[in-house]
Motif scaffolding. Structure first.
Motif, PDB file in Angstrom:
ATOM      1  N   THR A  86       0.853  -1.199   0.000  1.00 36.30           N
ATOM      2  CA  THR A  86       0.000   0.000   0.000  1.00 36.30           C
ATOM      3  C   THR A  86       0.888   1.248   0.000  1.00 36.30           C
ATOM      4  O   THR A  86       1.277   1.740   1.060  1.00 36.30           O
ATOM      5  CB  THR A  86      -0.916   0.015   1.239  1.00 36.30           C
ATOM      6  N   GLU A 350      -6.018   9.796  -3.880  1.00 36.27           N
ATOM      7  CA  GLU A 350      -7.155   9.355  -4.696  1.00 36.27           C
ATOM      8  C   GLU A 350      -6.740   8.255  -5.676  1.00 36.27           C
ATOM      9  O   GLU A 350      -7.580   7.476  -6.130  1.00 36.27           O
ATOM     10  CB  GLU A 350      -7.766  10.532  -5.440  1.00 36.27           C
ATOM     11  N   ASN A 351      -5.438   8.183  -5.990  1.00 37.24           N
ATOM     12  CA  ASN A 351      -4.935   7.130  -6.870  1.00 37.24           C
ATOM     13  C   ASN A 351      -4.434   5.909  -6.095  1.00 37.24           C
ATOM     14  O   ASN A 351      -4.409   4.804  -6.634  1.00 37.24           O
ATOM     15  CB  ASN A 351      -3.800   7.669  -7.738  1.00 37.24           C
ATOM     16  N   LYS A 354      -7.037   2.857  -3.510  1.00 38.93           N
ATOM     17  CA  LYS A 354      -7.585   1.586  -3.997  1.00 38.93           C
ATOM     18  C   LYS A 354      -6.848   0.391  -3.403  1.00 38.93           C
ATOM     19  O   LYS A 354      -7.436  -0.676  -3.182  1.00 38.93           O
ATOM     20  CB  LYS A 354      -7.518   1.527  -5.524  1.00 38.93           C
ATOM     21  N   TYR A 355      -5.559   0.557  -3.109  1.00 37.27           N
ATOM     22  CA  TYR A 355      -4.799  -0.551  -2.521  1.00 37.27           C
ATOM     23  C   TYR A 355      -5.282  -0.849  -1.108  1.00 37.27           C
ATOM     24  O   TYR A 355      -5.311  -2.001  -0.673  1.00 37.27           O
ATOM     25  CB  TYR A 355      -3.303  -0.209  -2.508  1.00 37.27           C
ATOM     26  N   LYS A 357      -8.395  -0.248  -0.039  1.00 36.26           N
ATOM     27  CA  LYS A 357      -9.743  -0.843  -0.156  1.00 36.26           C
ATOM     28  C   LYS A 357      -9.642  -2.356  -0.383  1.00 36.26           C
ATOM     29  O   LYS A 357     -10.399  -3.136   0.192  1.00 36.26           O
ATOM     30  CB  LYS A 357     -10.504  -0.165  -1.293  1.00 36.26           C
ATOM     31  N   ARG A 358      -8.678  -2.764  -1.209  1.00 35.87           N
ATOM     32  CA  ARG A 358      -8.475  -4.195  -1.438  1.00 35.87           C
ATOM     33  C   ARG A 358      -8.028  -4.882  -0.151  1.00 35.87           C
ATOM     34  O   ARG A 358      -8.457  -6.000   0.154  1.00 35.87           O
ATOM     35  CB  ARG A 358      -7.427  -4.400  -2.529  1.00 35.87           C
TER      36      ARG A 358
END
Length: 401
Positions: A86, A350-351, A354-355, A357-358
């Motif tokens: 992350t 914001e980019n 996503k890591y 969230k996974r």
């Protein structure tokens, strides 16, 4: 034990033992597989921190690290490889708009040159090249040793332009130099020639200070040296007594920054620099450096190669990078600054979120498997199976009184 339905995540941005090994000049990367982390924790007297870290890594549903280099470190020192990488994102809400950036840059440069002139009692000939480093005072881990040696090597090169090198690293000090404060308030007040001209503050135990030792007896002490070093051993939090500005207000005025780290799981300092359109030097032993190397165009982030035994080569790479920057014309410098800003945009939270969230989904799946309880859904009712209830009512452990 008491809340098995709670999903847990442990994210480590370094390891206690890794930092100790690197800071004590042991070969961290080559000998990772040889170290007994528990025994080293006893030797370095960090058993409590290490054991907490190791337990968290062992029992968390999701174990996260910020870079591949740290994931490998965790595998050997904490006994578990990270389940996800992350990367650290950046929030740029406090970065000035483009139209204000140049104005703030000009003000910062004036202040940096004014303070350096007062500290040294010296007037710069034209616009100096301003390079800086900052961060935690870990002389080897943060590459301060490489930075200092590169300045000495640079000073021995034929230079067409003066170099002003700032080292903004908090250290033990006894307050701002009174002569510098007086001179900044009233230019007619003289600078005390008996004071150590390389620092804005009174250094505590200067004879033991690594940066002071690196300067002592070197080419940097020569009067005709074109590389002027200024050590700022205070937090730049608008109350340092000399600048009275925060770090970011001064960062924007730098020409470029350098962080040739030996131990740097991620590396916020070069990321902060590019966010303010300041090109930066980092190393392949930093998470940010490794990430930057994956980009198609990372000219504004120079990544020098470091390993256990190539300090001299690392210094040479630093000198080459600085000399190359000095040869750039105004148009080339502007392109670099634009590239720096573009890189920082790619590293926004914001980019990168996503890591996470996974990773959160991984953790919740772990809790669900452990308890046979659905812990997430799409807004509908969450099911709870009867065997989960039985787990809470039945215990095969003795009850102590």
């Amino acid at each position: 034990d008491h809340a098995p339905y709670v999903a847990t995540v442990f994210s480590t941005h370094a390891t206690v033992i890794g930092r100790c090994i690197a800071g004590n000049r042991l070969p961290l990367y080559n000998d990772l597989h040889k170290f007994n982390a528990d025994e080293l924790a006893r030797q370095f007297n960090v058993m409590a921190k290490h054991s907490l870290e190791k337990s968290a890594a062992t029992y968390a549903d999701a174990f996260l690290t910020v870079s591949d280099i740290t994931a490998n470190e965790c595998k050997y020192l904490l006994g578990r490889e990270g389940t996800r990488i992350t990367p650290n994102g950046f929030e740029n809400g406090f970065v000035p708009e483009v139209e204000k950036l140049e104005q703030k840059r000009a003000a910062a440069r004036r202040k940096l040159i004014e303070v350096a002139s007062a500290t040294w009692g010296y007037e710069f000939q034209g616009e100096p090249l301003i390079v800086a480093t900052s961060g935690r005072y870990e002389f080897r881990n943060k590459g301060l040793d490489i930075f200092m040696e590169s300045l000495k090597s640079l000073a021995n090169c034929p230079l067409d332009r003066e170099v002003l090198a700032y080292i903004t690293v908090p250290a033990a000090n006894n307050g701002p130099r009174a002569d510098v404060v007086r001179h900044l308030a009233d230019a007619s007040q003289p600078i005390d020639a008996s004071q150590w001209k390389f620092s804005t503050h009174y250094i505590d135990n200067k004879q033991w200070d690594p940066i002071s030792q690196a300067i002592r007896g070197s080419v940097l002490e020569k009067e005709d040296c074109k590389v002027k070093v200024i050590f700022v051993p205070s937090y730049l939090n608008s109350a340092d007594g000399v600048f009275n500005k925060n770090y970011y207000e001064l960062l924007v005025g730098m020409d470029f920054t350098a962080f040739p780290s030996y131990y740097e799981p991620w590396g916020y300092t070069p990321l902060e620099s590019v966010a303010f359109s300041v090109p930066s030097i980092t190393s392949n032993l930093s998470g940010f450096g490794l990430w930057a190397m994956t980009l198609e165009n990372h000219q504004a982030v120079e990544v020098i190669r470091r390993d256990e035994n190539n300090d001299a080569y690392a210094v040479q790479q630093m000198v080459d990078a600085m000399l190359r920057f000095m040869r750039f014309n105004a148009e080339e410098v502007e392109k670099l600054r634009q590239n720096a800003s573009e890189i920082s945009q790619m590293a926004l939270w914001e980019n990168f979120f996503k890591y996470y969230k996974r990773a959160y989904r991984d953790a919740m799946e772990g809790a669900e498997a452990r308890t046979s309880k659905e812990v997430y859904g799409d807004g509908g009712s969450h099911s709870e199976q009867i065997n989960f209830v039985r787990q809470q009512l039945t215990s095969n452990r003795p009850t102590w009184h």
